[in-house]
Write an enzyme that holds these catalytic residues in place. Structure first.
Site, short mmCIF file in Angstrom:
data_model
loop_
_atom_site.label_atom_id
_atom_site.label_comp_id
_atom_site.label_asym_id
_atom_site.label_seq_id
_atom_site.Cartn_x
_atom_site.Cartn_y
_atom_site.Cartn_z
N THR A 171 44.49 46.62 26.95
CA THR A 171 44.60 47.72 27.91
C THR A 171 45.25 47.32 29.24
OG1 THR A 171 42.35 47.30 28.63
CG2 THR A 171 42.64 49.00 26.95
N GLY A 172 45.43 46.03 29.47
CA GLY A 172 46.08 45.59 30.71
C GLY A 172 47.58 45.81 30.65
N CYS A 225 55.19 33.72 33.95
CA CYS A 225 56.35 34.60 34.09
C CYS A 225 57.52 33.99 34.87
CB CYS A 225 55.94 35.92 34.71
SG CYS A 225 54.84 35.73 36.13
N GLU A 285 50.59 29.51 41.29
CA GLU A 285 51.91 29.73 40.70
C GLU A 285 52.86 28.55 40.92
OE1 GLU A 285 52.23 32.51 39.06
OE2 GLU A 285 54.36 32.94 38.80
N ARG A 330 55.07 37.38 46.83
CA ARG A 330 54.96 38.70 46.24
C ARG A 330 55.73 39.69 47.11
NH1 ARG A 330 53.17 38.96 41.36
NH2 ARG A 330 51.19 37.96 41.82
N HIS A 371 60.93 39.64 38.48
CA HIS A 371 60.84 38.52 39.42
C HIS A 371 62.25 37.99 39.69
CE1 HIS A 371 56.65 38.74 38.91
NE2 HIS A 371 56.38 37.61 38.31
#
Lengths: 377, 377, 377, 377
Positions: B21-22, B158, B210, B243, B250
């Site tokens: 569901t994400g 990612c 990250e 961000r 990205h």
């Protein structure tokens, strides 16, 4: 000495703003409102708008609204005769690049003291590009002029200004090369510079000319003045300049290769302790600390930190620095500069304040100048 | 050979999605809809949601709406028994980090083939982190397992995925060090990862963990496999991960120091010509070109280029590269990767397609495994 | 009959697009790509761009990229001679208001069939403003023309189109007055219509001319045709039209005062069951349901619902409706319409499809027309 | 009289803030910084945070940074004993709805004067909902209490406050019904109320409970007090409340049906001339004009007008009104209210200032109260 200077200011210096209706022009108008040394006596715009009240003609975009006294001023043309008629011989220029060169040259040639945010003369050998905390001695380029002669003092472009303020305290450690990625705000593109559909939900990885400016201007400002000329520094700078959907505040991610070994605490101290001439002179628009080190791991952020700077008259004049880390000789940090305040109007104003404190604005224009173009013409 | 493989596919392989569901779970569901080899047979979510129709329980956030067939599936629990009951022994995991480790270990331990987007095992010696175009040979880490044994194949995080795809064709030139600044999209923080007020009109110069991941995972993926172990590469990477207020995509500004002299045209050709195993195998989700070189001076841009990739089944699977420049041995470029497609669900799916094409998914789970937990339990 | 029509289509109808490089022009190009009945044979732009490849000249802004076949077309001038040279006698116009009037009149005067999104002729007695699901009979205004004569068929402005589609099923209940507040997307202002700094973090409570259009056009479209003239409806409409920082999709909050008592379930059914001519004819761009009722309490939302409409060729062609409530005779609902698809290019295209299905595009231009301005001139 | 009141203020009234770390809590802290009558003596947050410095614990989100004096305060628990220990008997509450009811009842029950922004008691017969410019007489509901007894004074919800301020001057013309569509800012959803991905590029046409509040609270505030009870007005209000991607400032599009004929100039004058008790008393946070009429056709706009209000201490306290038009008895206008200042903390503060000016805060808590829970407990 500052105190002395202030007490002597019985009457304020009358100043004008060129390009007063744009974003940077509006910052000039806002910052000059209630200024202790300067009085806004002339606001110039395109000839078509001349004669209209500034408050009616301007498409005011800064929060807080157009200051009432400025709103009542009738716009004049950006010509020497119009400005002189208002008793002005000091002007701030927020002119668009396309017209700045010719107009500013004309004005300085006929005796005006021009503090410009435009880029036209930033590489001109006779025009100092000054950030008062960094290279006040570059003002020496104009000190040799005769009494009554005009001059141009430029400030650097917005992203460069933030960068150079952060580099100055690092100079002692030796900077070999720099990699910079910028996250630049929408207001840097001017009032209508970027269509909404372009900017929205997007990053634009090009700001024409910006990367070259960052390299060229940084090295010039950090250069050494010898007499009337500047020997630029030779830091190798690789910049990637991008536009992001943020209203105000340029953030820059910087990696610097230092020449020697150093430990991080010394660097932090150098940033933190950094004060310079404007702080010592207590210039009205000088922030108490030009650099603010953020200890939080996720700062600075444009939304929270772009207006950094105390006292109130220096809001937006401090550069915030965070995310400091050092690996070997590679120093990484993130900085934030308010692009239309510290990166534009604010530094120009600070330049003028420094020039005033040094007596460079006291004298009126020379007789010759006055005769040339008589008042009332 | 591909053709042969395809023709043999009389029935599709039944697959399940964990954490369905994400945002990444939704990308799995979207990309699996109408997939030629895989059939979505189980969608798992938190036990509290089990039994509800996926279409009712999911807060669908991708444009185009939830695919109808998936919407009718009743959610199951993310357990071996529930998945097995649906005939599934291949699962895609979009589980949150907090629970991924234990669940994925349990599932692989009891015979499931797990293709995971979670970071739990990315540094585990027995789990390959694979980008099919870059290091398909790392799948060798799991090839020694006995028939019927489960395994975990991870994809990279990612921003790393985009970076490594761009670095692979540069390997031949020798990469000494990298400076990367990232402009990462909101969807990378998950469905409710970032409050609107934090993200809006802002850049947040920290994405926890990250920068370490980019360094660690990049070197692991570019590492050399010798038998059952990987010797990581040793590129020095300085990353600053930020961000920005962009929905998807990205962007990364990269400066690479190369080991030897090279001219830009050779680099461009290396990028442009780059094709690898997934292209040769014509895997269903493989883009015809994994790297797309943009000649325009202001590209790539998230709003325009995040869905790059042909054919339609590979939309968002190509990495776009632009702003290439070279000064001495310093190469600068900008890349763009769709973070929840190529940077997450898409690469996981491509991994599974490659595993299927190599026969790693053909066999059912072993007898022992079946006995252990009988169907219908 | 539809089937028959389709089978007869041995060759596609060649069409041109005027103003092809703007946002609406791009939607035309996108929707015409692969169209079963129409073939894009000419793309016109400002004379300065004529001769350049469309793909090079266009600043493509829709996700997915410029379709390759269109990208290879050489731009022509928006003149009859250029269009005719490409074999075109049907044109879609996305011309800016300033030039649309004269050009479209010229073209229709010399035999072209013009389907226009421009507002120039929306109140012209000889030009029908048509939404195929609502007032297909208004096409009658042009049916009396002689064979080979050109015509103009307009679609309504974007916010009106969404509103009228939602009002049509309510007509039976009697609509006395309407209060509408609109939340209109940035793309409605055109490719460079709104500076980013204006739109960002803001609501602009004025869209010049829009409120008048909503009132005038709604009443015209819902008006009754008697022979060659339209008697407009007389619903009192109070509209407040605002721009919000959303890329695509106009949301409208509507309060309607009905003439008689009615219960909500009948209204819901009327919305839900609503189908009309385009659905019966199965026109290629007709959505299976023109209105989609959302049962969730917080829908429709632009980010989730703007591309509503099945099949794939009708994405963005359905209007979503939610938040239905009734108190006394006051009905409240919220609707969402994709402003550049259903609100512009899509309805224009649907008009052309309907005209084609009715044979209004079959015949070539008349002899007289051909003589007037010979090919090759 | 105001002057008298001020001169008597030898020492400031010590106040506390409950829920001090949220967005509205931060506005309280900001507005109380340097307040001429009140001194921030206690800042309360969740018990887990008690003991930490406010400046360390708060995730400050307003531009300009956390005021230094407040930053140094150690957080206390939101209990009577903690507050009393700080010498506080006046508290501002920005508590979340879930806990506000019980806590505020406890505190008022034990002698505290509570000015609350929470909605718990807005319909409680003993709690006045007050906007000082609109219904100061409703304070009468609490005037009958015994000396030393505590009380609760509520302000209305954010969108209601803007609406009621604009309706008050229209009361004389008779308001029969209202249709309102709101464009509400992100900050209204609280610090982490809305995930970025939901808000971004979107309009959400539901704010749970808001439409009911607008109707109920508007009628209560415009109701007539007779002794200790309020007879609500009975304006029929149809509201559609939507969230838009704007940081601060709720814009509302209003259509009002008036009872009689009137001309627009009278309405404009009524708006323009409107002044009330806070203006006459010159309360520190009262704007010189509570309503500001914008003559421009495209105003008010959140980005430009949300901080309307002079003097500086009243920034964000004025409601801006524009787009006035009248057709028959239907009046249309657009208003803008800063939701966390005038719509929340600011009106609460103004209520406390009015209470102070009327002597309602002078007396300490009663003896009984003191005995009940001795200082130092």
């Amino acid at each position: 000495m500052t105190g002395t200077f202030r007490q002597e200011k019985i009457s304020k210096i009358k100043v004008g703003v060129l390009g007063s209706t744009g974003i940077v022009g509006q910052q000039f108008v806002r910052m000059l409102n209630g200024h202790p040394w300067f009085e806004t006596a002339a606001l110039a715009a395109s000839p078509a708008a001349a004669g209209r009240r500034y408050g009616d003609a301007v498409d005011w975009m800064l929060s807080g609204g157009c200051p009432s006294p400025a709103g009542r001023i009738l716009l004049c043309r950006p010509t020497g005769s119009d400005l002189r008629r208002s008793g002005v011989h000091v002007v701030f220029s927020a002119l668009p690049a396309s017209v700045a060169g010719e107009m500013e040259e004309d004005l300085s040639g006929s005796g005006f003291r021009v503090f410009t945010n435009a880029g036209a003369f930033r590489m001109h050998p006779g025009v100092p590009v000054v950030i008062p905390e960094v290279n006040p001695d570059h003002l020496g380029l104009i000190s040799g002029r005769e009494s009554g002669e005009g001059f141009i003092v430029a400030n650097a472009n917005c992203s460069t200004t933030g960068l150079v303020l952060a580099l100055k305290p690092l100079e002692g450690f030796g900077i070999r090369s720099l990699q910079v990625a910028t996250f630049q705000a929408l207001s840097g593109a001017g009032r209508s510079g970027l269509p909404a559909l372009r900017a929205f939900d997007n990053v634009i990885p090009l700001i024409p000319g910006e990367e070259e400016k960052m390299s060229r201007e940084t090295n010039r400002i950090l250069g050494r003045r010898e007499g009337g000329s500047i020997t630029p520094a030779d830091i190798e700078i690789t910049a990637t300049c991008c536009r992001v959907p943020v209203r105000d505040g340029h953030l820059e991610a910087v990696t610097a290769e230092l020449e020697g070994d150093v430990d991080l605490s010394r660097i932090k101290r150098a940033f933190h302790d950094y004060k310079a001439l404007p702080q010592r002179l207590r210039l009205p628009s000088a922030p108490r600390r030009p650099l603010i080190i953020r200890g939080e791991s996720d700062r600075p952020q444009p939304a929270l930190d772009r207006l950094a700077g105390t006292p109130r008259s220096a809001r937006g004049m401090a550069v915030s620095i965070g995310r400091l880390s050092l690996r070997g000789r590679r120093l990484r940090f993130v900085l934030l500069v308010h692009n239309t305040i510290r990166g534009a109007a604010g530094t120009s104003l600070l330049n003028a304040e420094m020039a005033a404190a040094r007596g460079l604005l006291d004298e009126g224009p020379s007789e010759g100048f006055r005769k040339e173009e008589p008042c009332g013409s």
